[in-house]
Write a protein that holds these residues in place. Structure first.
Motif, PDB file in Angstrom:
ATOM      1  N   GLY A   2       0.683  -1.074  -0.096  1.00 35.01           N
ATOM      2  CA  GLY A   2       0.115   0.006  -0.101  1.00 35.01           C
ATOM      3  C   GLY A   2       0.884   1.273   0.176  1.00 35.01           C
ATOM      4  O   GLY A   2       0.545   2.280  -0.719  1.00 35.01           O
ATOM      5  N   ARG A   3       1.663   1.139   0.838  1.00 31.21           N
ATOM      6  CA  ARG A   3       2.857   2.444   0.814  1.00 31.21           C
ATOM      7  C   ARG A   3       3.640   2.610  -0.547  1.00 31.21           C
ATOM      8  O   ARG A   3       3.650   3.912  -0.978  1.00 31.21           O
ATOM      9  CB  ARG A   3       3.797   2.330   1.900  1.00 31.21           C
ATOM     10  N   ALA A   4       4.055   1.627  -1.257  1.00 31.51           N
ATOM     11  CA  ALA A   4       4.519   1.602  -2.730  1.00 31.51           C
ATOM     12  C   ALA A   4       3.472   2.210  -3.425  1.00 31.51           C
ATOM     13  O   ALA A   4       3.957   3.410  -4.344  1.00 31.51           O
ATOM     14  CB  ALA A   4       4.985   0.290  -2.997  1.00 31.51           C
TER      15      ALA A   4
ATOM     16  N   GLY B 290       1.509   6.652  -6.814  1.00 31.58           N
ATOM     17  CA  GLY B 290       0.251   7.485  -7.180  1.00 31.58           C
ATOM     18  C   GLY B 290       0.851   8.963  -6.844  1.00 31.58           C
ATOM     19  O   GLY B 290       0.469   9.983  -7.840  1.00 31.58           O
ATOM     20  N   GLU B 291       1.767   9.275  -5.873  1.00 29.54           N
ATOM     21  CA  GLU B 291       2.182  10.575  -5.712  1.00 29.54           C
ATOM     22  C   GLU B 291       3.006  11.026  -6.545  1.00 29.54           C
ATOM     23  O   GLU B 291       3.126  12.152  -7.107  1.00 29.54           O
ATOM     24  CB  GLU B 291       2.797  10.593  -4.234  1.00 29.54           C
TER      25      GLU B 291
ATOM     26  N   HIS C  69      -3.497   4.078  -0.291  1.00 26.74           N
ATOM     27  CA  HIS C  69      -3.726   4.451   1.306  1.00 26.74           C
ATOM     28  C   HIS C  69      -4.373   3.562   1.738  1.00 26.74           C
ATOM     29  O   HIS C  69      -4.283   3.051   2.860  1.00 26.74           O
ATOM     30  CB  HIS C  69      -4.141   5.915   1.134  1.00 26.74           C
ATOM     31  N   ALA C  70      -5.571   3.161   1.155  1.00 25.29           N
ATOM     32  CA  ALA C  70      -6.548   2.296   1.977  1.00 25.29           C
ATOM     33  C   ALA C  70      -5.852   0.610   2.085  1.00 25.29           C
ATOM     34  O   ALA C  70      -6.136   0.175   3.091  1.00 25.29           O
ATOM     35  CB  ALA C  70      -7.693   1.881   0.612  1.00 25.29           C
TER      36      ALA C  70
ATOM     37  N   VAL D 130      -3.648   1.273   5.214  1.00 25.78           N
ATOM     38  CA  VAL D 130      -4.562   1.050   6.493  1.00 25.78           C
ATOM     39  C   VAL D 130      -5.129  -0.354   6.641  1.00 25.78           C
ATOM     40  O   VAL D 130      -5.104  -0.410   7.794  1.00 25.78           O
ATOM     41  CB  VAL D 130      -5.808   2.350   6.175  1.00 25.78           C
ATOM     42  N   LYS D 131      -5.544  -0.863   5.647  1.00 25.41           N
ATOM     43  CA  LYS D 131      -6.034  -2.316   5.919  1.00 25.41           C
ATOM     44  C   LYS D 131      -5.011  -3.087   6.542  1.00 25.41           C
ATOM     45  O   LYS D 131      -5.122  -3.802   7.487  1.00 25.41           O
ATOM     46  CB  LYS D 131      -6.455  -2.853   4.703  1.00 25.41           C
ATOM     47  N   GLY D 132      -3.529  -2.928   6.238  1.00 28.32           N
ATOM     48  CA  GLY D 132      -2.611  -3.753   6.740  1.00 28.32           C
ATOM     49  C   GLY D 132      -2.393  -3.526   7.979  1.00 28.32           C
ATOM     50  O   GLY D 132      -2.160  -4.442   8.867  1.00 28.32           O
TER      51      GLY D 132
END
Length: 58
Positions: free
Chosen positions: A16-18, A23-24, A36-37, A40-42
């Motif tokens: 998710g961080r990757a 995306g940024e 991001h989602a 957060v799920k992780g």
């Protein structure tokens, strides 16, 4: 079993961080939001396992 869930949570957080960073970097807001989602799920999966471990120790 708990160890596997913790590993899955950490892997999900890293993926998710990757995605979020990609995306940024590319300006893709959709990819950033999905990343991001997933992050957060992780984090939630890891937190759930930590709570379960805390109750097992008592």
């Amino acid at each position: 079993m708990a160890r596997n869930e913790k590993i899955k949570g950490k892997a999900e957080e890293v993926k998710g961080r990757a995605k979020e960073r990609l995306g940024e970097a590319t300006g893709n807001e959709s990819l950033q939001a999905r990343g991001h989602a997933k992050k957060v799920k992780g984090n939630l999966r890891q937190a759930k396992e930590k709570v379960k471990d805390a109750f097992k120790k008592k």
